[in-house]
Structures are given as structure tokens and as C-alpha cells.
Design a protein around this motif. Structure first.
Motif, PDB file in Angstrom:
ATOM      1  N   PHE A   1       0.838  -1.196   0.000  1.00  0.00           N
ATOM      2  CA  PHE A   1       0.000   0.000   0.000  1.00  0.00           C
ATOM      3  C   PHE A   1       0.875   1.248   0.000  1.00  0.00           C
ATOM      4  O   PHE A   1       1.864   1.327   0.717  1.00  0.00           O
TER       5      PHE A   1
ATOM      6  N   GLU B   1       0.783   5.808  -0.586  1.00  0.00           N
ATOM      7  CA  GLU B   1      -0.072   6.982  -0.605  1.00  0.00           C
ATOM      8  C   GLU B   1       0.764   8.242  -0.726  1.00  0.00           C
ATOM      9  O   GLU B   1       1.967   8.237  -0.488  1.00  0.00           O
TER      10      GLU B   1
ATOM     11  N   ILE C   1      -8.592   6.670  -5.085  1.00  0.00           N
ATOM     12  CA  ILE C   1      -8.183   5.285  -4.844  1.00  0.00           C
ATOM     13  C   ILE C   1      -7.844   4.614  -6.160  1.00  0.00           C
ATOM     14  O   ILE C   1      -8.662   4.566  -7.080  1.00  0.00           O
TER      15      ILE C   1
ATOM     16  N   LEU D   1      -8.127  -1.066  -6.916  1.00  0.00           N
ATOM     17  CA  LEU D   1      -9.125  -2.064  -6.533  1.00  0.00           C
ATOM     18  C   LEU D   1      -9.536  -2.871  -7.761  1.00  0.00           C
ATOM     19  O   LEU D   1      -9.154  -2.575  -8.888  1.00  0.00           O
TER      20      LEU D   1
ATOM     21  N   ARG E   1      -2.826   4.011  -3.349  1.00  0.00           N
ATOM     22  CA  ARG E   1      -2.692   2.947  -4.349  1.00  0.00           C
ATOM     23  C   ARG E   1      -2.579   1.602  -3.645  1.00  0.00           C
ATOM     24  O   ARG E   1      -1.745   1.422  -2.748  1.00  0.00           O
ATOM     25  N   TYR E   2      -3.448   0.684  -4.042  1.00  0.00           N
ATOM     26  CA  TYR E   2      -3.393  -0.674  -3.509  1.00  0.00           C
ATOM     27  C   TYR E   2      -2.564  -1.552  -4.442  1.00  0.00           C
ATOM     28  O   TYR E   2      -2.654  -1.442  -5.666  1.00  0.00           O
TER      29      TYR E   2
ATOM     30  N   GLY F   1      -5.911  -6.262  -7.487  1.00  0.00           N
ATOM     31  CA  GLY F   1      -5.897  -5.721  -6.135  1.00  0.00           C
ATOM     32  C   GLY F   1      -7.086  -6.195  -5.319  1.00  0.00           C
ATOM     33  O   GLY F   1      -7.821  -7.105  -5.724  1.00  0.00           O
ATOM     34  N   PRO F   2      -7.323  -5.573  -4.155  1.00  0.00           N
ATOM     35  CA  PRO F   2      -8.432  -5.978  -3.285  1.00  0.00           C
ATOM     36  C   PRO F   2      -9.778  -5.825  -3.981  1.00  0.00           C
ATOM     37  O   PRO F   2      -9.966  -4.959  -4.840  1.00  0.00           O
TER      38      PRO F   2
ATOM     39  N   LEU G   1     -11.638  -1.557   4.206  1.00  0.00           N
ATOM     40  CA  LEU G   1     -10.319  -1.104   3.771  1.00  0.00           C
ATOM     41  C   LEU G   1      -9.815  -0.106   4.826  1.00  0.00           C
ATOM     42  O   LEU G   1     -10.064   1.091   4.757  1.00  0.00           O
TER      43      LEU G   1
ATOM     44  N   GLU H   1      -7.127   1.246   5.490  1.00  0.00           N
ATOM     45  CA  GLU H   1      -6.227   2.335   5.090  1.00  0.00           C
ATOM     46  C   GLU H   1      -6.975   3.609   4.712  1.00  0.00           C
ATOM     47  O   GLU H   1      -6.369   4.682   4.606  1.00  0.00           O
TER      48      GLU H   1
END
Length: 491
Positions: A64, A66, A94, A97, A429-430, A445-446, A485, A487
Motif C-alpha cells: 500500500f 499513498e 483510490i 481495486l 494505491r493498492y 488488487g483488493p 479497507l 487504510e
């Protein structure tokens, strides 16, 4: 027959006030001073990653990452996000995802050898449900479960307040209308597509009438004076509450009084002075070829609905404008441009076109401009020491991840803090660490189901899952969909 306080308030349509007499949660010390609201701005197609993504200097790609948006210049923002620069401290952009439930749905249909595999239809069915689409023999699939907006609406129901409102434009990606919001499997939520009709739906009873003749008309004409009697109920109840409860009661009393003044100024010429908070004025404009003005009217109606506490949940189905509205040829379509818009990743057998890439980038910025206008509307209404925007979360989501039918690399935007729940002013950013449910695909991603969990919790719900709870990846591993999430939330 004696009428109880709750019955009286329900009869008057003051559901928010009625709730004070039967829901102790509003008097808790830890409850927000102002209600949390949510708006879903649902855009057809998807974003071009290169037009949305922003670099994170030194940020890892396998974890992760940011960066703060607050200290940046407008030129530091990506083309899609640049129209929102003025609200950078209240944005949470975001990247990374995945519409994993849609990918799992596609994998399941492929394995079964039957069913609708159209990416648009599955994307529409999935984006707010996080569930498998409802397959219907001989036609396109549709939503297979209740959507997150309607789940929240069903739990926040109160007499005198709409559970939710769904506004916008019919989306026809193929040959049938494809709704985004569902009351249940295959049950599209009714949608209002004309701003004037939507206004009448919200506040039609304030239209002046020559003289009340029917029983309903007489009751409407008496409503402002009846509200004075309701004010006396506050005086009787306040001594029974603690300091926090009295404060919240006083705030709600002020809101009701503002609504009364606004209603009176529209319904009774002898009374003047409309509330700045619950402003029921609405400027209707004739329908035209361009849809942009109608979108702005809907954004204004969201402000009205929230300021007057007529609902706390709105879903807006955004339109696909005609190309000339954005300066492109009349014989072109954004649907056609979409398939040609990403170099090395086109769709439907199309060749890449720089013109198409620019057209879809401009379309993204057009939507961002309307989201920005919505934020301006909400931010224009003072509420306590903040504004409506501070107590609301605007959720910008797309049907697909990209205009070329991908379901991973999804980009989402949250705006507004929702009473401090979300930690805004950031681009996050995931990492892509999961194998896709589809073989020979890029890592993903998630699951976006987890964003829905975060939104449920932001609205005061305890859920740890929404829609599907997991999926099987192409390598046999399990992709979890549960949990918020973390974060995204304020530490």
C-alpha cells in the motif's frame, strides 16, 4: 383517542423528529452531531488509467502506498482529477481495486458454458451489488442482489423521510436498459429521470394553491402552524435528557424550524424569509440536446434533499452525453471511442486511436466537473462548524475498470469526510497481489466489495462483508472479500 407524540410526528411527516422518541442511539454521546449522508455517482464505462493515475514518488508497488494531495499544484493532478483540485483536502482518490466479483462471475459463466458474458451487463449488475448477476435465459443478465445503496436505505428507514432517492438517466449499453440500483434480484429501484419531476417528488406540496378545498389540501395548509405545537413538545422533552441529548434535540429543533420557514415562505405569501439551509428554490430549465444542465439540476436537488433532511441516500446514474456536447463529431459515439482508447488494450477488435483516448479523457473530466459541482453544492450549506460536505461521502464509481471492458485496475473517488470517518486529502494505491479468477490475466488488487464494507461502516453499520465473501483464483487460492479497507479511515 389520545395521540402519542411519535404518532403525531409521523402524521406530520417529521420522521427525523419522531425517531428521537424511539431510537436511543441518537442521544448517545458518541453519535455524530449531524447525520451522515451518502451519494453514489455511478458512471458508465470506466477510466483510462493513464488519465486517472498519479505517481507516488518513492511509493512501493508491492505494498500500500499513498501521497498527500494538499500541497500539490493543479498541474500535479492527473487530467481526470484536475477539475476537483479545489476540494483536494477532502478527496480520497483510490487506485488499484478490482471488480473481483465480476471476474468470478465471468469465470463461472465460462465454466458453466451458458449465460450472458457481456462485460457491460455483468459490470452494471456487479458494481453496487458485489454479487453474481442474475442470469435470465434468452436475454441479458441483470442485478442479482440488493445494492449497497438500497441496503443502507432499508436500514435507515424513518417515517417522514425517503429511504433513498435514485436519479439520473437510463443506461443502454446494449439493447436493453441496464439499471445500477436494485431493491433485490432483478428488481430495479425506481428512478426519476426529469429534474422537475424529482423536485415535485421531494417538495411538490409546497406549490402555492388558490385555496384549500380537499381534506389533504387543508392539512397541508395547516402544517406550518401545527409545527408550532410540535415545538412545545421539545420543551416538554428537553428536561428529561442529559446535556448531549439536549444539544442534539436543539439542533434538530432548529432544522425543523428552518424547514417550517422554508415551507411557509413558499406556501403562505404573508410569511416571508426562506431558510438558507433548507432552501427549496429550484430553477427548472427546458430539456435540450445537451444533458449537462440537467445533471447540474440533479446535483442541486441532492443538496436540497440533504439540507432539508428529506433523504440521506442518493444514487445518481450519470448519462453518456452526445459527442457534440464535448466538441466531438456528431457521427461519433463515446461508446465507439471507448473501445479504441487504450494503447495495447483495445476491445471488440478495434484499433487504438489517439483521438479516442483524448475523447474518453475529456469525458472523464466532464464527469469530474459534475462531481465538483455536487461538492460545491454540498459545501455551500453550513452545518454546525462545518458543511453538508463534511458530513457526507460522495462515492464516484464506474461500471467497468476501463473503457475497454477490463474489471481490474479500478479507480474510485471518495469526497467528503462522512463525519470524519474517512481520512481525506490523499491519493492511495493498492498493490496487485491476487491471482485473477480468470486464467492468464494480470494480478489484481483488493475486491471492491471491501470498499462497500467501508461505506457501510461509515454510515454506522457493523457489517464486515457485503455481497460475495470470497472467490477462487485461477491458481486455486482464495481471494477474500471481507473486512473494510482500513487504510481509508481516519486513524
Amino acid at each position: 383517542m389520545r395521540v402519542q407524540r411519535r404518532q403525531l410526528l409521523q402524521a406530520l411527516g417529521l420522521g427525523g423528529l419522531a425517531s428521537l422518541f424511539h431510537r436511543g442511539s441518537l442521544a448517545r454521546a458518541d453519535a455524530p452531531a449531524f447525520p451522515s449522508r451518502i451519494v453514489f455517482y455511478v458512471q458508465p464505462h470506466g477510466h483510462i488509467p493513464n488519465a486517472w493515475n498519479m505517481p507516488i514518488p518513492g511509493g512501493p508497488t508491492d505494498q500500500f502506498a499513498e501521497r498527500s494531495l494538499v500541497g500539490l499544484q493543479p498541474t500535479d493532478f492527473s487530467p481526470t482529477l484536475q477539475p476537483l483540485y479545489g476540494f483536494r483536502d477532502r478527496l480520497l482518490a483510490i487506485e488499484g481495486l478490482s471488480h473481483t466479483s465480476a471476474l468470478a462471475d465471468i469465470a463461472g459463466v465460462m465454466k458453466a458454458g451458458s449465460g450472458d458474458l457481456n462485460n457491460h451487463q455483468i459490470g452494471v449488475a456487479d458494481v453496487l451489488t458485489g454479487s453474481r448477476a442474475l442470469q435470465q435465459q434468452g436475454t441479458y443478465c441483470t442485478g442479482g442482489a440488493r445494492t449497497v445503496d438500497q441496503e443502507l436505505a432499508s436500514r435507515g428507514s424513518a417515517p417522514g423521510r425517503f429511504d433513498s432517492r435514485v436519479y439520473g438517466f437510463n443506461y443502454i449499453p446494449n439493447s436493453v436498459v441496464s439499471p445500477f440500483s436494485y431493491l433485490g434480484a432483478g428488481q430495479a429501484t425506481p428512478m426519476v429521470s426529469d429534474p422537475s419531476t424529482a423536485f415535485s417528488d421531494l417538495l411538490g406540496y409546497v406549490t402555492p394553491a388558490a385555496a384549500p378545498t380537499s381534506r389533504d389540501d387543508i392539512l397541508r395548509s395547516l402544517r406550518p402552524s401545527v409545527l408550532d405545537m410540535v415545538g412545545n413538545e421539545y420543551d416538554l422533552l428537553a428536561p428529561q435528557l442529559g446535556a448531549d441529548g439536549r444539544q442534539k434535540l436543539a439542533q434538530h429543533r432548529a432544522l425543523v424550524r428552518e424547514l417550517e420557514l422554508s415551507l411557509a415562505s413558499n406556501a403562505t405569501p404573508a410569511m416571508t424569509g426562506s431558510s438558507a439551509k433548507c432552501d427549496t428554490t429550484f430553477a427548472s430549465t427546458p430539456a435540450g440536446v445537451d444533458v449537462g444542465p440537467s445533471v447540474r439540476q440533479f446535483m442541486s436537488l441532492v443538496r436540497l434533499a440533504f439540507a432539508c433532511d428529506l433523504t440521506r441516500i442518493v444514487t445518481f446514474s450519470a448519462p453518456v452525453p452526445q459527442c457534440p456536447e464535448l466538441g466531438y463529431p456528431a457521427d461519433a459515439t463515446f461508446h465507439g471511442y471507448a473501445h479504441q482508447s487504450i494503447f495495447g488494450n483495445t476491445a471488440c477488435g478495434q484499433m487504438y486511436s489517439p483521438l479516442a483516448a483524448q475523447a474518453m479523457t475529456d469525458l472523464d473530466a466532464w464527469h469530474a466537473g459534475h462531481v465538483n459541482y455536487l461538492l460545491q453544492q454540498l459545501d455551500s450549506v453550513a452545518e454546525g462548524s462545518g458543511t453538508l460536505l463534511d458530513h457526507t461521502v460522495v462515492v464516484w464509481v464506474t461500471e467497468l475498470a476501463t473503457p475497454t471492458h477490463q474489471h481490474f485496475d479500478v479507480c474510485n473517488l471518495l469526497a467528503g469526510g462522512c463525519n470524519g470517518f474517512f481520512d481525506t486529502g490523499r491519493y492511495v494505491r493498492y498493490p496487485r497481489t491476487f491471482a485473477s479468477p480468470l486464467p492468464n490475466q494480470a494480478l489484481i488488487g483488493p475486491a471492491h466489495n471491501r470498499l462497500h464494507v467501508s461505506l457501510m461502516q461509515a454510515m454506522g453499520q457493523p457489517d464486515t462483508s457485503f455481497g460475495m465473501t470470497s472467490a477462487t483464483a485461477s491458481d486455486g487460492s482464495t481471494i477474500p472479500f471481507t473486512g473494510a479497507l482500513a487504510e481509508l479511515t481516519t486513524p
